[in-house]
Design an enzyme around this catalytic site. Structure first.
Site, PDB file in Angstrom:
ATOM      1  N   TRP A 103     -19.064  -7.538  28.117  1.00 50.35           N
ATOM      2  CA  TRP A 103     -20.218  -8.447  28.058  1.00 50.35           C
ATOM      3  C   TRP A 103     -19.862  -9.860  28.484  1.00 50.35           C
ATOM      4  CZ3 TRP A 103     -24.650  -6.478  28.719  1.00 50.35           C
ATOM      5  CH2 TRP A 103     -24.983  -5.227  28.176  1.00 50.35           C
ATOM      6  N   ASP A 173     -22.526 -15.603  22.671  1.00 52.80           N
ATOM      7  CA  ASP A 173     -23.367 -14.413  22.688  1.00 52.80           C
ATOM      8  C   ASP A 173     -23.059 -13.651  21.397  1.00 52.80           C
ATOM      9  OD1 ASP A 173     -24.533 -11.941  23.035  1.00 52.80           O
ATOM     10  OD2 ASP A 173     -23.611 -11.523  24.994  1.00 52.80           O
ATOM     11  N   LYS A 197     -29.563  -5.003  17.958  1.00 50.65           N
ATOM     12  CA  LYS A 197     -28.392  -4.522  17.231  1.00 50.65           C
ATOM     13  C   LYS A 197     -28.535  -4.817  15.735  1.00 50.65           C
ATOM     14  CE  LYS A 197     -26.672  -4.221  21.506  1.00 50.65           C
ATOM     15  NZ  LYS A 197     -26.513  -5.078  22.676  1.00 50.65           N
TER      16      LYS A 197
HETATM   17  C1  LIG Z   1     -26.371  -5.461  23.992  1.00 57.42           C
HETATM   18  C2  LIG Z   1     -25.693  -6.697  24.408  1.00 57.42           C
HETATM   19  C3  LIG Z   1     -26.142  -7.487  25.472  1.00 57.42           C
HETATM   20  C4  LIG Z   1     -27.325  -7.088  26.332  1.00 57.42           C
HETATM   21  O1  LIG Z   1     -28.505  -7.151  25.653  1.00 57.42           O
HETATM   22  P1  LIG Z   1     -29.904  -6.889  26.417  1.00 57.42           P
HETATM   23  O2  LIG Z   1     -30.902  -7.058  25.327  1.00 57.42           O
HETATM   24  O3  LIG Z   1     -29.831  -5.494  26.968  1.00 57.42           O
HETATM   25  O4  LIG Z   1     -30.040  -7.896  27.472  1.00 57.42           O
HETATM   26  C5  LIG Z   1     -25.473  -8.654  25.748  1.00 57.42           C
HETATM   27  N1  LIG Z   1     -24.399  -9.029  25.038  1.00 57.42           N
HETATM   28  C6  LIG Z   1     -23.934  -8.285  24.018  1.00 57.42           C
HETATM   29  C7  LIG Z   1     -22.741  -8.762  23.251  1.00 57.42           C
HETATM   30  C8  LIG Z   1     -24.555  -7.098  23.677  1.00 57.42           C
HETATM   31  O5  LIG Z   1     -24.086  -6.359  22.653  1.00 57.42           O
END
Ligand SMILES: *Cc1c(COP(=O)(O)O)cnc(C)c1O
Length: 361
Positions: A103, A173, A197
């Site tokens: 990511w 993030d 999540k």
């Molecule tokens: C799932 C995830 C993303 C992507 O999320 P989207 O909602 O599909 O854009 C980005 N960063 C991390 C750390 C993730 O777990």
């Protein structure tokens, strides 16, 4: 077996039983109004109250200081890979990225046409088995910001603590570990997280941004990609994801009722310990992440013989332990242990793993 399965999927992920029950109750007849929760109008008094309460509860849960705004935006986490450089850096400026896996890599790739991406530290040489030691980071004091991925959802690598980046704003993030532990939000310039999540339905993103950073947006950025515009409109520049925000609010209420993020941290540690204890003692399963960087949220592991994976997954499914298949980029198995996963779910998985090893190890 429980009526509801233990869903170990990495996202969209398991939701708390209490929240699912609440949604079911209000699904057809929202607060006795005679319309569905999905029909909730964003100009209604109900929504004004729901939105204000969701913001206040998130502020309370994470101790978000008055210096920081909270936004509920569309599009998940991915738009922020571009919005961060568009809003925090001028063209040609450089930004520091900590490269810890899939990511952070995505974030860097997307930013690379918008800002001069500098890799201040990378774990690529050790195949992303750790968060690089802080002492080895080569931070640039002139960087527009420092970007980290707090928890690498696919690799299973998590920051055990967050760096102090001085005057350079720290951007994180937190898609896959937000609300799982107490946080000193004041140390961050910007936090973003997709909801699917640890918070609620996919498509929603949470952004926490420090007020003084709103003035750094470069010219020509479209309104929907401009954090300042969203702050000005209190997340209602266009129709907000009203249903998803309602559900996120129910999750915040649930986390508060259960004892807040400190309690989520205790439970996360206990759930992760269940699984890592089995891995540590095993000759069948392997996890190659350095212990200090192991994620509490996502535990990826491999079976010594890949041909056993299908059998492992089939047996798990028969016990109501679902969605354990690893990410398509890595293969193997991955158990995600977000807030909604009960300790009993982790225990049942650990027991199953031990039993499977006895039979096939
Ligand atoms: C799932 C995830 C993303 C992507 O999320 P989207 O909602 O599909 O854009 C980005 N960063 C991390 C750390 C993730 O777990």
């Amino acid at each position: 077996m429980r009526a509801r399965a233990y869903n170990f999927g990495a996202g969209p992920a398991m939701m708390p039983d209490a929240v699912i029950e609440r949604i079911a109750r209000e699904w057809q007849n929202f607060r006795g109004e005679g319309y569905s929760a999905m029909e909730l109008g964003h100009r209604s008094e109900h929504f004004a109250e729901i939105h204000a309460r969701a913001k206040a509860d998130l502020r309370e849960l994470l101790g978000v200081p008055a210096s920081h705004h909270i936004l509920f935006l569309h599009g998940g986490a991915t738009p922020h890979f571009a919005m961060v450089p568009l809003n925090l850096a001028q063209p040609g400026q450089s930004a520091d990225y900590i490269h810890t896996g899939y990511w952070s890599d995505k974030a860097m790739a997307e930013a690379s046409s918008l800002v001069n991406v500098r890799i201040a530290a990378s774990a690529a040489a050790s195949e992303f088995d750790r968060v690089p030691e802080r002492a080895g980071w080569q931070l640039d004091p002139a960087a527009a910001y420092v970007h980290i991925c707090a928890n690498e959802t696919i690799g299973g690598v998590e920051f055990a603590d967050y760096p102090d980046t001085g005057d350079v704003p720290l951007v994180a993030d937190m898609s896959s570990n937000i609300l799982s532990q107490p946080l000193d939000v004041a140390r961050f310039g910007l936090i973003y997280a997709g909801a699917q999540k640890n918070i609620g339905p996919a498509g929603l993103a949470i952004v926490i941004i420090r007020d003084d950073l709103l003035g750094r947006v470069r010219s020509g950025v479209p309104s929907v990609m401009n954090y300042a515009r969203h702050v000005e409109w209190d997340s209602m520049y266009n129709t907000p994801a009203a249903f998803a925000i309602w559900v996120a609010g129910l999750v915040f209420e649930y986390v508060k009722k259960e004892g807040g993020v400190a309690e989520m941290a205790r439970r996360s540690a206990a759930k992760a310990r269940c699984i890592y204890d089995v891995l540590n003692a095993s000759r069948l399963y392997t996890n190659r992440i350095q212990p200090a960087s192991r994620s509490r949220m996502n535990v990826p592991f491999f079976l010594r013989e890949p041909r056993l994976e299908t059998r492992f997954l089939d047996g798990a499914r028969r016990r109501g332990l679902l969605n354990l298949k690893g990410h398509r980029a890595t293969g193997g198995i991955r158990a995600s242990l977000y807030n909604a996963m009960p300790l009993d779910g982790a225990r049942e998985l650990a027991e199953y793993m031990t039993e499977f090893e006895r039979r096939h190890g």
